[in-house]
Design a protein around this motif. Structure first.
Motif, PDB file in Angstrom:
ATOM      1  N   ILE A   1       0.797  -1.659  -0.195  1.00 43.54           N
ATOM      2  CA  ILE A   1       0.091  -0.100   0.413  1.00 43.54           C
ATOM      3  C   ILE A   1       0.759   1.231  -0.215  1.00 43.54           C
ATOM      4  CG2 ILE A   1      -1.891   1.225   1.080  1.00 43.54           C
ATOM      5  CD1 ILE A   1      -2.765  -1.398   2.546  1.00 43.54           C
ATOM      6  N   GLU A   2       0.398   2.057  -1.036  1.00 41.66           N
ATOM      7  CA  GLU A   2       1.247   3.458  -0.990  1.00 41.66           C
ATOM      8  C   GLU A   2       0.236   4.405   0.240  1.00 41.66           C
ATOM      9  OE1 GLU A   2       4.208   4.779  -1.863  1.00 41.66           O
ATOM     10  OE2 GLU A   2       3.711   4.272  -4.173  1.00 41.66           O
ATOM     11  N   VAL A   3       1.811   4.937   0.533  1.00 40.23           N
ATOM     12  CA  VAL A   3       1.663   5.677   1.961  1.00 40.23           C
ATOM     13  C   VAL A   3       1.910   7.187   2.269  1.00 40.23           C
ATOM     14  CG1 VAL A   3       2.096   6.143   4.691  1.00 40.23           C
ATOM     15  CG2 VAL A   3       1.781   3.944   3.297  1.00 40.23           C
ATOM     16  N   SER A   4       1.073   8.207   2.168  1.00 39.45           N
ATOM     17  CA  SER A   4       1.566   9.822   2.947  1.00 39.45           C
ATOM     18  C   SER A   4       1.035  10.262   4.165  1.00 39.45           C
ATOM     19  CB  SER A   4       0.270  10.281   1.020  1.00 39.45           C
ATOM     20  OG  SER A   4       0.841  11.598   1.571  1.00 39.45           O
ATOM     21  N   ILE A   5       1.978  11.388   4.344  1.00 42.01           N
ATOM     22  CA  ILE A   5       1.743  11.814   5.187  1.00 42.01           C
ATOM     23  C   ILE A   5       1.154  13.177   5.122  1.00 42.01           C
ATOM     24  CG2 ILE A   5       2.707  12.208   7.350  1.00 42.01           C
ATOM     25  CD1 ILE A   5       4.428  10.579   6.903  1.00 42.01           C
ATOM     26  N   PHE A   6      -0.613  13.312   6.039  1.00 44.63           N
ATOM     27  CA  PHE A   6      -1.235  15.209   5.590  1.00 44.63           C
ATOM     28  C   PHE A   6      -0.282  15.736   7.009  1.00 44.63           C
ATOM     29  CE2 PHE A   6      -4.715  17.454   6.746  1.00 44.63           C
ATOM     30  CZ  PHE A   6      -5.074  17.933   5.063  1.00 44.63           C
ATOM     31  N   ILE A   7       0.230  16.580   6.345  1.00 40.11           N
ATOM     32  CA  ILE A   7       1.337  17.434   6.959  1.00 40.11           C
ATOM     33  C   ILE A   7       1.324  18.918   7.067  1.00 40.11           C
ATOM     34  CG2 ILE A   7       3.179  17.204   5.782  1.00 40.11           C
ATOM     35  CD1 ILE A   7       4.970  16.393   7.490  1.00 40.11           C
ATOM     36  N   ASP A   8       1.833  19.845   7.876  1.00 38.31           N
ATOM     37  CA  ASP A   8       1.612  21.095   7.647  1.00 38.31           C
ATOM     38  C   ASP A   8       2.974  21.794   7.154  1.00 38.31           C
ATOM     39  OD1 ASP A   8      -0.982  21.776   9.047  1.00 38.31           O
ATOM     40  OD2 ASP A   8       0.549  21.925  11.241  1.00 38.31           O
ATOM     41  N   PRO A   9       2.655  23.036   5.860  1.00 37.55           N
ATOM     42  CA  PRO A   9       3.952  23.348   5.371  1.00 37.55           C
ATOM     43  C   PRO A   9       5.105  23.210   6.047  1.00 37.55           C
ATOM     44  CG  PRO A   9       1.665  25.029   4.878  1.00 37.55           C
ATOM     45  CD  PRO A   9       1.278  23.786   6.043  1.00 37.55           C
ATOM     46  N   ASP A  10       5.818  22.409   6.433  1.00 37.68           N
ATOM     47  CA  ASP A  10       6.519  23.182   8.070  1.00 37.68           C
ATOM     48  C   ASP A  10       7.951  22.745   7.310  1.00 37.68           C
ATOM     49  OD1 ASP A  10       6.267  24.028  11.255  1.00 37.68           O
ATOM     50  OD2 ASP A  10       7.477  22.141  10.762  1.00 37.68           O
ATOM     51  N   GLU A  11       8.504  23.358   7.168  1.00 41.03           N
ATOM     52  CA  GLU A  11       9.613  22.618   7.012  1.00 41.03           C
ATOM     53  C   GLU A  11      10.590  21.544   7.731  1.00 41.03           C
ATOM     54  OE1 GLU A  11      12.761  25.495   5.388  1.00 41.03           O
ATOM     55  OE2 GLU A  11      14.164  24.437   4.786  1.00 41.03           O
TER      56      GLU A  11
ATOM     57  N   VAL B   1       3.431  12.506   0.240  1.00 37.93           N
ATOM     58  CA  VAL B   1       3.112  14.018   2.020  1.00 37.93           C
ATOM     59  C   VAL B   1       2.612  14.777   0.596  1.00 37.93           C
ATOM     60  CG1 VAL B   1       5.033  14.104   2.743  1.00 37.93           C
ATOM     61  CG2 VAL B   1       5.379  16.352   0.828  1.00 37.93           C
ATOM     62  N   GLU B   2       0.983  14.652   1.130  1.00 39.66           N
ATOM     63  CA  GLU B   2      -0.120  15.846   1.475  1.00 39.66           C
ATOM     64  C   GLU B   2       0.333  17.277   2.290  1.00 39.66           C
ATOM     65  OE1 GLU B   2      -4.634  14.657   0.932  1.00 39.66           O
ATOM     66  OE2 GLU B   2      -4.828  16.220   1.773  1.00 39.66           O
ATOM     67  N   LEU B   3       0.056  18.021   1.431  1.00 37.66           N
ATOM     68  CA  LEU B   3       0.309  19.749   2.615  1.00 37.66           C
ATOM     69  C   LEU B   3      -0.521  20.096   2.595  1.00 37.66           C
ATOM     70  CD1 LEU B   3       3.431  21.122   0.349  1.00 37.66           C
ATOM     71  CD2 LEU B   3       3.166  19.895   2.033  1.00 37.66           C
TER      72      LEU B   3
ATOM     73  N   GLU C   1       1.109  32.661   3.539  1.00 38.33           N
ATOM     74  CA  GLU C   1       0.111  31.212   3.645  1.00 38.33           C
ATOM     75  C   GLU C   1       0.352  30.788   2.673  1.00 38.33           C
ATOM     76  OE1 GLU C   1      -0.595  29.624   6.377  1.00 38.33           O
ATOM     77  OE2 GLU C   1      -0.529  30.754   7.515  1.00 38.33           O
ATOM     78  N   LEU C   2       0.725  31.641   1.420  1.00 36.92           N
ATOM     79  CA  LEU C   2       0.817  30.960   0.077  1.00 36.92           C
ATOM     80  C   LEU C   2       2.262  30.849   0.072  1.00 36.92           C
ATOM     81  CD1 LEU C   2      -0.134  29.847  -3.056  1.00 36.92           C
ATOM     82  CD2 LEU C   2      -0.248  32.260  -3.644  1.00 36.92           C
ATOM     83  N   LYS C   3       3.020  31.870   0.350  1.00 35.01           N
ATOM     84  CA  LYS C   3       4.345  31.112  -0.245  1.00 35.01           C
ATOM     85  C   LYS C   3       4.943  30.572   1.197  1.00 35.01           C
ATOM     86  CE  LYS C   3       5.343  36.526  -0.921  1.00 35.01           C
ATOM     87  NZ  LYS C   3       5.942  37.736   0.181  1.00 35.01           N
ATOM     88  N   ARG C   4       4.547  30.264   1.924  1.00 35.47           N
ATOM     89  CA  ARG C   4       4.761  29.161   2.684  1.00 35.47           C
ATOM     90  C   ARG C   4       4.739  27.535   2.110  1.00 35.47           C
ATOM     91  NH1 ARG C   4       1.639  27.926   8.371  1.00 35.47           N
ATOM     92  NH2 ARG C   4       3.082  26.462   8.368  1.00 35.47           N
ATOM     93  N   LEU C   5       3.462  27.475   1.269  1.00 32.99           N
ATOM     94  CA  LEU C   5       3.242  26.282   0.606  1.00 32.99           C
ATOM     95  C   LEU C   5       3.975  26.263  -0.453  1.00 32.99           C
ATOM     96  CD1 LEU C   5      -1.052  26.455   0.371  1.00 32.99           C
ATOM     97  CD2 LEU C   5       0.418  24.768   2.029  1.00 32.99           C
TER      98      LEU C   5
ATOM     99  N   ALA D   1       7.715  25.078   0.933  1.00 32.81           N
ATOM    100  CA  ALA D   1       7.423  23.859   1.469  1.00 32.81           C
ATOM    101  C   ALA D   1       6.996  22.606   0.507  1.00 32.81           C
ATOM    102  CB  ALA D   1       5.641  23.773   2.646  1.00 32.81           C
ATOM    103  N   ALA D   2       6.518  22.823  -0.548  1.00 30.69           N
ATOM    104  CA  ALA D   2       6.361  21.783  -2.320  1.00 30.69           C
ATOM    105  C   ALA D   2       7.694  22.371  -2.317  1.00 30.69           C
ATOM    106  CB  ALA D   2       5.375  23.049  -2.740  1.00 30.69           C
ATOM    107  N   LYS D   3       8.726  22.980  -2.734  1.00 36.85           N
ATOM    108  CA  LYS D   3       9.943  23.022  -2.770  1.00 36.85           C
ATOM    109  C   LYS D   3      10.275  21.810  -2.076  1.00 36.85           C
ATOM    110  CE  LYS D   3      11.589  26.701  -6.144  1.00 36.85           C
ATOM    111  NZ  LYS D   3      10.221  27.737  -5.648  1.00 36.85           N
TER     112      LYS D   3
END
Ligand SMILES: CC(=O)[C@@H](O)[C@H](O)COP(=O)(O)O
Ligand SMILES: NCC(=O)COP(=O)(O)O
Length: 242
Positions: free
Chosen positions: A126-136, A150-152, A168-172, A175-177
């Motif tokens: 099973i593939e796994v993702s982690i729902f996480i805050d956009p936090d380095e 991961v899911e931001l 908040e957009l900048k944080r996302l 975090a995506a990078k």
């Protein structure tokens, strides 16, 4: 183009308000796929406030795209996931009294539990993702759990007003990078709607968005197929590549 996972929990919320058999999230999932959904997401909460075990079993049989099960790192739910084998499990935090998932999973404080859950699920394919805050710092710890996705959590961005929205957009974006550079496949979701999704789809590191509440709300007026199609069209129109 960024993929769209449609969360049908909110159909089950209406059904459970009357402890009835309608509306049925299983029928909703079929219509969402016909409207162009790339995946179906459900959250089997420990308190079963919306999605029921029966929904999960039926959806496992009929979903033709990909079934993503959101779940807490809870023994009972892990056993169910191992039996049902969704295509992906997204590990999320749960609080009994919360109205909705308030924040991302604190991987730093719960590292051993999260790592152990990831390993049990991945051992069964099973593939796994982690729902996480956009936090380095959280992302840097999460890579050691063995999860590939991961899911931001976009809730803070969705709730923010005026100049805070940009912050908040900048944080996302950052975090995506960071997540992509760490080697994650990067999803995002929570609180996204037909307006605030426009800036999100321009984040080129994103692979998939999970959207539920706004699509199901719109489907009351236009039907599920159409509501999903409209979101897909919007994603296509504003993405860097479509
Ligand atoms: C983790 C997450 O974001 C989803 O579970 C979404 O919140 C679904 O709705 P509920 O929070 O009502 O379960
Ligand atoms: N993980 C987020 C999700 O599945 C959908 O959240 P929402 O759009 O219902 O807020």
């Amino acid at each position: 183009m960024i993929k769209l996972g449609v969360n049908v929990d909110h159909v089950a919320t209406v059904r459970q308000a009357r402890l009835s058999i309608e509306p049925d999230p299983v029928r909703a999932a079929v219509l969402a796929e016909l409207g162009g959904a790339d995946g179906i997401t459900i959250h089997l909460r420990e308190d079963r406030r919306h999605i029921q075990d029966r929904d999960l079993y039926l959806l496992r049989d009929i979903v033709k795209t990909r079934l993503n099960l959101e779940m807490a790192c809870n023994e009972e739910i892990i056993d169910i996931a191992l039996k049902v084998k969704p295509d992906m499990c997204t590990l999320v935090p749960e609080k009994r009294e919360e109205l909705t998932t308030e924040g991302g999973l604190d991987v730093i404080s719960n590292f051993e539990l999260v790592k152990d859950t990831v390993s049990k699920l991945r051992d069964e394919g099973i593939e796994v993702s982690i729902f996480i805050d956009p936090d380095e710092a959280q992302l840097e710890k999460a890579i050691y759990t063995g999860a590939r996705f991961v899911e931001l959590h976009t809730g803070a961005y969705a709730d923010a007003k005026s100049e805070n929205r940009l912050k908040e957009l900048k944080r996302l974006k950052l975090a995506a990078k960071v997540a992509k550079n760490l080697g994650f496949i990067v999803n995002a979701g929570h609180g996204l709607d037909y307006y605030n999704v426009i800036d999100i789809v321009k984040i080129k590191e994103l692979y998939e968005l999970n959207i539920g509440h706004s699509i199901i709300a719109r489907s009351i007026y236009v039907g599920i197929k159409e509501a999903v199609k409209e979101m897909k069209d919007l994603i296509c129109k504003h993405s860097l590549e479509c």
